[in-house]
Design a protein around this motif. Structure first.
Motif, PDB file in Angstrom:
ATOM      1  N   LEU A 115       4.291   8.745 -14.077  1.00 23.83           N
ATOM      2  CA  LEU A 115       3.659   8.992 -13.006  1.00 23.83           C
ATOM      3  C   LEU A 115       3.986   7.930 -11.795  1.00 23.83           C
ATOM      4  N   TYR A 116       3.887   8.171 -10.518  1.00 24.13           N
ATOM      5  CA  TYR A 116       4.046   7.120  -9.358  1.00 24.13           C
ATOM      6  C   TYR A 116       2.701   6.994  -8.529  1.00 24.13           C
ATOM      7  N   ALA A 117       2.572   5.865  -8.177  1.00 17.79           N
ATOM      8  CA  ALA A 117       1.286   5.634  -7.496  1.00 17.79           C
ATOM      9  C   ALA A 117       1.775   6.125  -6.034  1.00 17.79           C
ATOM     10  N   THR A 118       0.636   6.596  -5.419  1.00 14.11           N
ATOM     11  CA  THR A 118       1.097   7.093  -3.811  1.00 14.11           C
ATOM     12  C   THR A 118       0.886   6.216  -2.799  1.00 14.11           C
ATOM     13  N   ASN A 119       1.483   6.526  -1.648  1.00 14.17           N
ATOM     14  CA  ASN A 119       1.185   5.798  -0.493  1.00 14.17           C
ATOM     15  C   ASN A 119      -0.355   5.760  -0.139  1.00 14.17           C
ATOM     16  N   ILE A 120      -1.035   4.835   0.206  1.00 15.57           N
ATOM     17  CA  ILE A 120      -2.358   5.149   0.570  1.00 15.57           C
ATOM     18  C   ILE A 120      -2.517   4.265   1.794  1.00 15.57           C
ATOM     19  N   SER A 121      -1.290   3.940   2.644  1.00 18.91           N
ATOM     20  CA  SER A 121      -1.101   3.050   3.958  1.00 18.91           C
ATOM     21  C   SER A 121      -1.754   4.253   4.896  1.00 18.91           C
ATOM     22  N   PRO A 122      -2.087   3.840   6.039  1.00 20.69           N
ATOM     23  CA  PRO A 122      -2.395   4.771   6.994  1.00 20.69           C
ATOM     24  C   PRO A 122      -1.401   5.812   7.742  1.00 20.69           C
ATOM     25  N   MET A 153      -7.710   2.112   6.772  1.00 19.30           N
ATOM     26  CA  MET A 153      -7.082   2.528   8.104  1.00 19.30           C
ATOM     27  C   MET A 153      -6.662   1.321   8.984  1.00 19.30           C
ATOM     28  N   THR A 154      -6.902   0.226   8.581  1.00 12.70           N
ATOM     29  CA  THR A 154      -6.421  -0.996   9.537  1.00 12.70           C
ATOM     30  C   THR A 154      -5.073  -1.743   9.218  1.00 12.70           C
ATOM     31  N   ARG A 155      -4.532  -1.005   7.828  1.00  6.76           N
ATOM     32  CA  ARG A 155      -3.323  -1.656   7.211  1.00  6.76           C
ATOM     33  C   ARG A 155      -2.264  -1.168   8.328  1.00  6.76           C
ATOM     34  N   GLU A 156      -1.110  -1.734   8.038  1.00  7.73           N
ATOM     35  CA  GLU A 156       0.245  -1.322   8.614  1.00  7.73           C
ATOM     36  C   GLU A 156       0.534   0.187   7.989  1.00  7.73           C
ATOM     37  N   PRO A 157       0.934   1.047   8.834  1.00  7.29           N
ATOM     38  CA  PRO A 157       1.325   2.477   8.235  1.00  7.29           C
ATOM     39  C   PRO A 157       2.702   2.037   7.680  1.00  7.29           C
ATOM     40  N   MET A 158       2.976   2.570   6.564  1.00  8.32           N
ATOM     41  CA  MET A 158       4.232   2.251   5.864  1.00  8.32           C
ATOM     42  C   MET A 158       4.904   3.817   5.760  1.00  8.32           C
ATOM     43  N   ARG A 159       6.004   4.105   6.394  1.00 10.42           N
ATOM     44  CA  ARG A 159       6.741   5.386   6.333  1.00 10.42           C
ATOM     45  C   ARG A 159       7.350   5.448   5.168  1.00 10.42           C
ATOM     46  N   VAL A 160       6.913   5.486   3.966  1.00  9.51           N
ATOM     47  CA  VAL A 160       7.475   5.421   2.669  1.00  9.51           C
ATOM     48  C   VAL A 160       7.056   6.861   2.023  1.00  9.51           C
ATOM     49  N   PRO A 161       7.943   7.762   1.714  1.00  5.60           N
ATOM     50  CA  PRO A 161       7.319   9.020   1.061  1.00  5.60           C
ATOM     51  C   PRO A 161       6.944   8.583  -0.524  1.00  5.60           C
ATOM     52  N   TRP A 176       0.796  -1.083  -0.124  1.00  5.37           N
ATOM     53  CA  TRP A 176      -0.121   0.042  -0.042  1.00  5.37           C
ATOM     54  C   TRP A 176       0.844   1.327  -0.125  1.00  5.37           C
ATOM     55  N   ALA A 177       1.988   1.216  -0.001  1.00  3.44           N
ATOM     56  CA  ALA A 177       3.049   2.197  -0.170  1.00  3.44           C
ATOM     57  C   ALA A 177       3.431   2.998  -1.245  1.00  3.44           C
ATOM     58  N   GLY A 178       2.725   2.728  -2.450  1.00  5.51           N
ATOM     59  CA  GLY A 178       2.793   3.137  -3.562  1.00  5.51           C
ATOM     60  C   GLY A 178       4.127   3.105  -4.426  1.00  5.51           C
ATOM     61  N   GLY A 179       4.682   3.803  -5.177  1.00  7.21           N
ATOM     62  CA  GLY A 179       5.747   3.663  -6.050  1.00  7.21           C
ATOM     63  C   GLY A 179       5.664   3.099  -7.378  1.00  7.21           C
ATOM     64  N   LEU A 180       4.645   2.395  -7.679  1.00  7.58           N
ATOM     65  CA  LEU A 180       4.616   1.859  -9.017  1.00  7.58           C
ATOM     66  C   LEU A 180       4.571   2.963 -10.116  1.00  7.58           C
ATOM     67  N   PRO A 181       5.395   2.705 -10.989  1.00  5.51           N
ATOM     68  CA  PRO A 181       5.344   3.640 -12.061  1.00  5.51           C
ATOM     69  C   PRO A 181       4.379   3.406 -13.142  1.00  5.51           C
ATOM     70  N   PHE A 182       4.083   4.542 -13.748  1.00  5.36           N
ATOM     71  CA  PHE A 182       3.073   4.538 -14.950  1.00  5.36           C
ATOM     72  C   PHE A 182       3.816   5.440 -16.059  1.00  5.36           C
ATOM     73  N   GLU A 183       4.198   4.730 -16.871  1.00  7.55           N
ATOM     74  CA  GLU A 183       4.807   5.632 -17.955  1.00  7.55           C
ATOM     75  C   GLU A 183       3.778   6.015 -18.931  1.00  7.55           C
ATOM     76  N   THR A 184       4.259   7.482 -19.354  1.00  7.66           N
ATOM     77  CA  THR A 184       3.194   8.123 -20.227  1.00  7.66           C
ATOM     78  C   THR A 184       3.977   8.737 -21.182  1.00  7.66           C
ATOM     79  N   PRO A 185       3.233   9.164 -22.313  1.00  7.68           N
ATOM     80  CA  PRO A 185       4.220   9.928 -23.324  1.00  7.68           C
ATOM     81  C   PRO A 185       4.838  11.486 -22.737  1.00  7.68           C
ATOM     82  N   PHE A 186       4.433  11.873 -21.474  1.00  6.75           N
ATOM     83  CA  PHE A 186       4.652  13.333 -20.943  1.00  6.75           C
ATOM     84  C   PHE A 186       5.560  13.051 -19.829  1.00  6.75           C
TER      85      PHE A 186
END
Length: 427
Positions: free
Chosen positions: A88-95, A149-157, A75-85
């Motif tokens: 983008l990186y998925a965001t952290n949605i941990s609590p 909100m029940t997931r483990e918080p991930m201190r990953v920017p 849930w900490a994000g970071g997955l890259p989404f390649e675009t022609p522009f």
């Protein structure tokens, strides 16, 4: 689904300076489907009750796959989404309260999911499929919020996006929202059955199937007049999944429901992004929801008691030199795994005589598989398929065109019109 490049290209509709200059004006015209009721915080008992439901809703909405990078924290994000522009990186949605959504209110979460506007009025890029999630019910959004909100918080920017100007100006997305967001959320059709309506909700809202399977208009929004009629994404075809398209591929409603559960059928195996959809999402969905999806996609109020497969396409005649060359290549390179008559080998290779990729109007997916191969994959129920090697070095354009034409004509009922030049472009 996971890497929704088509959605990411929606940034192109910002239209540079024009959209930037008008963003404040367009922002004033943006509409929200979020009710005032969600401004009330949820109590502890409500959060606990909703979290149980939220585990299932989050799976059906395929949240984990996009918000967890390969080998990254959950849930900490970071997955890259390649675009022609840019990327983008998925965001952290941990609590986590600093880097995730732990400090988000119920209302802020609702607006991000259904309006595409996050905490502090920060617009989201439509790689987050809020155009589809807009139809999610208030209770389901609450449930996902409570579950996260029940997931483990991930201190990953969250990683900073790497987008060029003016696509890095988030406020400009008000322009895209104005033209591409529905004004209202989901409304049941009283003239249709409960199953059909549930299927529509699962397909359109939770599963957001249209995001990949619907072609895009000039502004890169989904074309309402070509809903679910297929689109090219990341070099492969997300096929037409209207009832006509599904029947053309050989599916009937019950077979489709099982395919979404297992990832395997006589029509082939789930590959590319759809493999991940099965892996992270649909294999865990209830039988009722899978059958409702099939009922909606086939426009039925109830499913038949037994499968009734559509008739197989009739073989098409192929010029003798093409047939000789194509069959020869097939026997030399393909028959060892797929069988001399395309019947496949259980736990090794899928059948080709009934394979959906040979029945599509475009040869793109078949050619891609031959050129680039398919990795070994494990499917639900302890099923697996061996890796398919890449043949890009073994087949020149003419040999692959002959193979493609012969196989598509024999088992897909398609005219042998694939040219060497087309193969070269796909290569």
């Amino acid at each position: 689904m996971k890497k929704r490049t088509l959605l990411l290209a929606a940034a192109a509709v910002i239209l540079a300076g024009a959209a930037v200059a008008g963003s404040v004006f367009f922002g004033a015209l943006e509409t929200s489907v979020v009710s005032k009721a969600v401004e009330r915080p949820l109590g502890a008992d409500e959060m606990k009750r909703l979290a149980e439901r939220g585990a299932y809703v989050a799976v059906a909405a395929d949240c984990y796959a996009c918000h967890t990078a390969k080998d990254g924290a959950a849930w900490a994000g970071g997955l890259p989404f390649e675009t022609p522009f840019g990327t983008l990186y998925a965001t952290n949605i941990s609590p986590d309260k600093e880097f995730g959504i732990g400090a988000w209110t119920r209302a802020e979460f609702h607006r991000s999911v259904r309006d595409g506007v996050g905490k502090g009025g920060r617009h989201l890029y439509p790689a987050m499929p809020y155009a589809s999630y807009r139809e999610m019910s208030e209770e389901d959004v609450d449930a996902v919020y409570a579950y996260l909100m029940t997931r483990e918080p991930m201190r990953v920017p969250s990683r900073e996006n790497e987008l060029s100007f003016p696509f890095n100006i988030r406020q400009s997305l008000t322009f895209w929202n104005l033209f591409n967001l529905r004004r209202e959320g989901f409304a049941a059709n009283a003239a249709r059955s409960e199953a059909w309506n549930r299927g529509r909700y699962v397909v359109d809202a939770l599963g957001h199937c249209g995001e990949c399977h619907t072609p895009r208009n000039l502004l890169q929004g989904m074309e309402s007049g070509a809903y679910l009629k297929g689109a090219v994404i990341e070099g492969v075809e997300a096929p037409d999944i209207t009832k006509e398209g599904l029947a053309r591929m050989g599916f009937d409603p019950l077979t489709l429901a099982r395919f979404m559960k297992s990832g395997l059928s006589a029509q082939g195996s789930m590959t590319h992004q759809m493999f991940e959809v099965v892996h992270f999402s649909t294999q865990y969905m209830s039988e009722g929801d899978l059958q409702a999806m099939a009922a909606y996609l086939f426009d039925l109020d109830a499913l038949p008691a037994t499968p009734v497969p559509p008739p197989a396409p009739a073989p098409v005649e192929v010029p003798a030199p093409v047939a000789a060359a194509g069959r020869g290549t097939y026997l030399n390179l393909c028959a060892g795994c797929h069988g001399a008559d395309g019947q496949g080998i259980p736990h090794v290779a899928v059948p080709l005589s009934t394979n959906a990729s040979l029945r599509l109007a475009s040869p793109r997916n078949f050619v891609s598989a031959v050129l680039h191969g398919i990795p070994a994959q494990r499917f639900p129920g302890l099923e697996r398929m061996e890796a398919m090697p890449a043949f890009t070095e073994l087949l020149d354009d003419k040999a692959l065109a002959d193979l493609t034409n012969w196989m598509r004509a024999r088992w897909g009922g398609r005219q042998p019109i694939v040219t060497d030049e087309e193969i070269a472009k796909l290569r």
